[in-house]
Design an enzyme around this catalytic site. Sequence first.
Site, mmCIF file in Angstrom:
data_model
loop_
_atom_site.group_PDB
_atom_site.id
_atom_site.type_symbol
_atom_site.label_atom_id
_atom_site.label_comp_id
_atom_site.label_asym_id
_atom_site.label_seq_id
_atom_site.Cartn_x
_atom_site.Cartn_y
_atom_site.Cartn_z
ATOM 1 N N GLY A 42 -8.060 8.192 9.963
ATOM 2 C CA GLY A 42 -9.040 7.162 10.334
ATOM 3 C C GLY A 42 -9.755 6.657 9.089
ATOM 4 O O GLY A 42 -9.466 7.108 7.981
ATOM 5 N N ARG A 50 -10.172 2.601 -1.875
ATOM 6 C CA ARG A 50 -8.890 2.237 -1.238
ATOM 7 C C ARG A 50 -8.671 3.154 -0.050
ATOM 8 O O ARG A 50 -9.003 4.339 -0.125
ATOM 9 C CB ARG A 50 -7.719 2.478 -2.185
ATOM 10 C CG ARG A 50 -7.671 1.565 -3.353
ATOM 11 C CD ARG A 50 -6.921 0.289 -3.096
ATOM 12 N NE ARG A 50 -7.057 -0.518 -4.315
ATOM 13 C CZ ARG A 50 -7.217 -1.836 -4.310
ATOM 14 N NH1 ARG A 50 -7.215 -2.493 -3.190
ATOM 15 N NH2 ARG A 50 -7.378 -2.485 -5.432
ATOM 16 N N SER A 53 -22.512 11.687 3.232
ATOM 17 C CA SER A 53 -21.612 12.556 4.005
ATOM 18 C C SER A 53 -20.403 12.960 3.187
ATOM 19 O O SER A 53 -19.930 12.189 2.340
ATOM 20 C CB SER A 53 -21.108 11.823 5.265
ATOM 21 O OG SER A 53 -22.186 11.355 6.044
ATOM 22 N N ASP A 89 -12.999 6.948 7.254
ATOM 23 C CA ASP A 89 -14.256 7.735 7.198
ATOM 24 C C ASP A 89 -14.550 8.385 8.540
ATOM 25 O O ASP A 89 -15.701 8.471 8.977
ATOM 26 C CB ASP A 89 -15.424 6.815 6.791
ATOM 27 C CG ASP A 89 -15.223 6.242 5.392
ATOM 28 O OD1 ASP A 89 -15.581 5.068 5.186
ATOM 29 O OD2 ASP A 89 -14.683 6.957 4.530
ATOM 30 N N ARG A 131 0.828 -1.213 0.000
ATOM 31 C CA ARG A 131 0.000 0.000 0.000
ATOM 32 C C ARG A 131 0.857 1.256 0.000
ATOM 33 O O ARG A 131 0.563 2.216 -0.712
ATOM 34 C CB ARG A 131 -0.939 -0.012 1.220
ATOM 35 C CG ARG A 131 -1.846 1.205 1.314
ATOM 36 C CD ARG A 131 -2.639 1.218 2.619
ATOM 37 N NE ARG A 131 -3.480 0.032 2.750
ATOM 38 C CZ ARG A 131 -4.668 -0.081 2.159
ATOM 39 N NH1 ARG A 131 -5.139 0.900 1.422
ATOM 40 N NH2 ARG A 131 -5.369 -1.177 2.306
ATOM 41 N N ASP A 187 -8.885 12.102 7.226
ATOM 42 C CA ASP A 187 -7.773 12.050 8.188
ATOM 43 C C ASP A 187 -7.284 10.602 8.204
ATOM 44 O O ASP A 187 -7.647 9.809 7.339
ATOM 45 C CB ASP A 187 -8.222 12.541 9.577
ATOM 46 C CG ASP A 187 -9.236 11.603 10.222
ATOM 47 O OD1 ASP A 187 -9.763 11.969 11.282
ATOM 48 O OD2 ASP A 187 -9.508 10.517 9.662
ATOM 49 N N ASN A 225 -13.577 13.442 1.019
ATOM 50 C CA ASN A 225 -14.112 12.150 0.590
ATOM 51 C C ASN A 225 -15.633 12.149 0.682
ATOM 52 O O ASN A 225 -16.202 12.726 1.605
ATOM 53 C CB ASN A 225 -13.536 11.044 1.501
ATOM 54 C CG ASN A 225 -14.068 9.662 1.127
ATOM 55 O OD1 ASN A 225 -14.238 9.365 -0.057
ATOM 56 N ND2 ASN A 225 -14.338 8.851 2.124
ATOM 57 N N THR A 226 -16.247 11.497 -0.308
ATOM 58 C CA THR A 226 -17.707 11.330 -0.252
ATOM 59 C C THR A 226 -17.979 9.927 0.293
ATOM 60 O O THR A 226 -17.263 8.980 -0.031
ATOM 61 C CB THR A 226 -18.341 11.401 -1.668
ATOM 62 O OG1 THR A 226 -17.790 10.343 -2.468
ATOM 63 C CG2 THR A 226 -18.056 12.720 -2.334
ATOM 64 N N HIS A 227 -19.023 9.829 1.137
ATOM 65 C CA HIS A 227 -19.346 8.510 1.698
ATOM 66 C C HIS A 227 -20.859 8.326 1.718
ATOM 67 O O HIS A 227 -21.587 9.230 2.169
ATOM 68 C CB HIS A 227 -18.774 8.389 3.120
ATOM 69 C CG HIS A 227 -18.987 7.033 3.709
ATOM 70 N ND1 HIS A 227 -18.252 5.929 3.327
ATOM 71 C CD2 HIS A 227 -19.867 6.591 4.637
ATOM 72 C CE1 HIS A 227 -18.684 4.875 4.004
ATOM 73 N NE2 HIS A 227 -19.649 5.250 4.800
HETATM 74 C C1 GRF Z 1 -20.182 6.629 -4.154
HETATM 75 O O1 GRF Z 1 -21.409 6.407 -3.474
HETATM 76 C C2 GRF Z 1 -19.093 6.887 -3.154
HETATM 77 O O2 GRF Z 1 -19.490 7.626 -2.022
HETATM 78 C C3 GRF Z 1 -18.778 5.477 -2.729
HETATM 79 O O3 GRF Z 1 -18.799 4.722 -3.915
HETATM 80 C C4 GRF Z 1 -19.708 5.345 -4.816
HETATM 81 C C5 GRF Z 1 -18.961 5.624 -6.074
HETATM 82 O O4 GRF Z 1 -19.892 5.873 -7.067
HETATM 83 N N1 GRF Z 1 -17.486 5.419 -2.076
HETATM 84 P P1 GRF Z 1 -19.404 6.553 -8.441
HETATM 85 O O5 GRF Z 1 -18.133 5.837 -8.865
HETATM 86 O O6 GRF Z 1 -19.162 8.008 -8.135
HETATM 87 O O7 GRF Z 1 -20.562 6.328 -9.360
#
Ligand code: GRF
Length: 196
Positions: free
Chosen positions: A141, A89, A134, A143, A63, A139, A105-107
Amino acid sequence: LSLVVLISGGGSNLRALLEASEDAEFPARVVAIGADRDADGLALGEEFGIPTFTVPYSSFPDRDAWGDELLAQIQQWQPDLVVLSGLMRLVPSRVVEALSPHLINTHPAYLPEFPGAHGVRDALAAGATQTGASLIVVDNGVDAGPIIAQERIPVLPGDTETTLHDRIKPVERRLLVQAVLDIANGHVDLKELSNA
Ligand code: GRF
């Protein structure tokens, strides 16, 4: 504001940023798209005329070696902000250190609920009646970083991982575009957020 966006999948959130940046008023530009594999979303680079780079995780002994190459590729573009948008990742700590706090980051869950790679599946498995989307400052951690924005989304009876994720993604996209706007115009200060 120059952005590098990192993906592993279809890049639906990336597409939203690219479409937003087609508006000359939008104060951010995606300068490069990166992936840890041959992601379908890399085709967006072709479609929108944006350079792409791939750092295949499987090509590296570990990694950290992967992270070092990923960081080197990112730094070539000197972005103001790096957006993880479906990068599946964990980014090594030295990459987080090098980019923080300009790494978000999007979650697809209402953090701190359901962190990790299967937030949608976990919410369903837990029988949750609501989950969310979210946006966080990354950071070291998983998420666990400071929350920039988040929104509740209902889980409906009969939801599958796909139907629920399809309801979450448009909210993620809206939060992401709004956050980039807020960061670009100074309404959101990532340094402040990450020191809070
Ligand atoms: C998104 O929901 C993201 O938050 C999550 O995986 C999905 C990726 O979707 N980690 P895309 O590749 O943007 O369509």
